[in-house]
Scaffold this active site. Structure first.
Site, PDB file in Angstrom:
ATOM      1  N   PHE A 178       0.836  -1.196   0.000  1.00 22.33           N
ATOM      2  CA  PHE A 178       0.000   0.000   0.000  1.00 22.33           C
ATOM      3  C   PHE A 178       0.876   1.253   0.000  1.00 22.33           C
ATOM      4  CE2 PHE A 178      -2.467  -3.226   2.332  1.00 22.33           C
ATOM      5  CZ  PHE A 178      -3.700  -3.168   1.679  1.00 22.33           C
ATOM      6  N   ASP A 179       0.496   2.235  -0.808  1.00 26.10           N
ATOM      7  CA  ASP A 179       1.009   3.587  -0.621  1.00 26.10           C
ATOM      8  C   ASP A 179       0.277   4.169   0.596  1.00 26.10           C
ATOM      9  OD1 ASP A 179       2.122   6.145  -1.053  1.00 26.10           O
ATOM     10  OD2 ASP A 179       0.466   6.713  -2.364  1.00 26.10           O
ATOM     11  N   GLY A 180       0.803   5.286   1.145  1.00 25.94           N
ATOM     12  CA  GLY A 180       0.192   5.870   2.336  1.00 25.94           C
ATOM     13  C   GLY A 180      -0.884   6.887   2.012  1.00 25.94           C
TER      14      GLY A 180
END
Length: 312
Positions: A178-180
Site C-alpha cells: 500500500f502507498d500511504g
C-alpha cells in the site's frame, strides 16, 4: 436492490458467507488478458465480440494483471481452512462482467481451466455495474475501467484501476503493498503539500503528530486483511503487507506509524522513500499487487514487472 441480470453460482467451490468473508470483485479484464477482444469490441461492436467469444469458448484466456493476486488469495483460504475447517473469515472472489451470459461462457471455462476459486459470475447488462457491489458485500473492487473504479469509490467501496501487463507469478505468500497518503490514509497532507510545498507539509505533520490521519479509500480492505493476518504467527503467515510511501521517515514517518498503531493495523514492513522511486524496493518485495494514487509510481512499478493498481 435487484440482483444482476444473471448470477451464476460456481457449484465446484465452497460458497462463503458474504457477511463474514472478505469479498473481492474483479472484472474479466482485470483477471484475464482480454485486450485483443476489447479492441475487437471497440472496432466492430458487441455482436462481433459475442460471436468471437462463443467461437472461442473452449480456448482459455491468458492470465491478466490480477490473476496471480487471486491465486495467492486462494492459497490463503487453503491455509485458513487447514487451521480451522469451520473458518468463515475467508476471501470470497466474484467476477463482475458486462458480458452477456452467452459470451461469458469463455470466462467461466477459463476460470475452471486454471482452477480459480471464484464463487459467483455476475453478468450485468446495466451500464453501471458497480451498483451491485454493496449488495454483494464487496470490500475490494478491481477493474480495468476507470469509470467503474471512480463509481465504486463514490459508493464507498475500496477500488483500484488495474493496468494490463505481463506478470511473473511471485511466491504463493500473498504480498500486498500500500502507498500511504490518498490510499491507506486520507489526502489531507497531500493537499497541504500542493498548497504550501514540502516545508509547509512537514510543519503541518509536526503540528498534527499526535492526531491520527483520516481514512483513505483502501483502509477498510487493509483492516480486514490485517484481521486475517492475525490468525497466523509472524513466521508462518501466508499474508504479508507493506507500506511503501513517498514520506520521509525522519520528518513525516512518525504520524503514519502512530496512525497505524491507533487503528490496530499491523503492517509487516514500512519503507519511507523520501520521494525516491519505488521501483527498486518493489523489485525486492515482489508483491502480487501494489496500490498507489500516483501514476508515475504505477508506471515505475510496471517497468519492473510489478502488478499495479491505481487508486484515482
Amino acid at each position: 436492490m435487484a440482483e444482476p441480470e444473471s448470477t451464476i453460482l460456481n457449484t465446484n467451490v465452497k460458497q462463503k458467507d458474504p457477511s463474514e468473508a472478505l469479498v473481492i470483485a474483479v472484472t474479466t479484464r482485470a483477471i484475464f488478458d482480454l485486450e485483443e477482444e476489447h479492441t475487437l469490441f471497440l472496432a466492430k461492436g458487441k455482436d462481433e465480440y459475442v460471436r468471437h467469444q462463443q467461437a472461442n469458448q473452449d480456448k482459455p484466456l491468458p492470465p491478466g494483471t490480477a490473476f496471480a493476486f487471486i491465486q495467492a488469495v486462494q492459497h490463503v483460504n487453503e491455509q485458513l481452512l487447514a487451521s480451522d475447517p469451520a473458518e468463515q473469515d475467508l476471501f470470497d472472489v466474484i467476477v463482475l462482467s458486462n458480458n452477456s451470459p452467452e459470451s461469458g461462457v469463455r470466462i467461466i471455462n477459463s476460470a475452471k481451466h486454471y482452477g480459480l476459486e471464484i464463487s459467483k459470475f455476475c453478468f450485468v447488462s446495466d451500464e453501471d455495474s458497480t451498483q451491485y457491489l454493496k449488495s454483494h458485500h464487496v470490500k475490494l473492487f478491481l477493474s480495468a475501467d476507470r469509470t467503474d473504479v471512480c463509481n465504486a469509490l463514490r459508493r464507498g467501496v475500496s477500488a483500484a484501476l488495474v493496468f494490463q501487463q505481463e506478470v511473473q507469478p511471485p511466491s504463493t505468500q500473498l504480498r500486498v503493498v500500500f502507498d500511504g497518503d490518498a490510499v491507506l490514509f486520507s489526502d489531507e497532507t497531500d493537499q497541504v503539500f500542493r498548497e504550501k510545498g514540502l516545508e509547509g507539509a512537514v510543519q503541518y505533520e509536526r503540528a498534527m503528530e499526535t492526531v491520527p490521519m483520516g481514512e483513505g479509500p483502501l483502509k477498510a480492505f487493509a483492516m480486514h486483511l490485517g484481521k486475517m493476518r492475525k490468525k497466523f504467527s509472524q513466521e508462518k503467515s501466508p499474508i504479508r503487507t507493506y507500506l511503501v510511501t513517498a514520506r520521509s521517515g525522519r520528518d513525516m514517518g512518525i504520524r503514519a506509524i502512530k496512525t497505524l498503531r491507533e487503528w490496530g493495523l499491523a503492517i509487516d514492513e514500512a519503507f519511507f522513500m523520501d520521494g525516491a522511486p519505488k521501483g527498486p524496493i518493489l523489485t525486492q518485495i515482489q508483491p502480487h499487487i501494489f496500490f498507489d494514487d500516483g501514476l508515475h509510481n504505477i508506471q515505475g512499478a510496471q517497468e519492473v514487472g510489478v502488478p499495479s493498481a491505481w487508486v484515482p
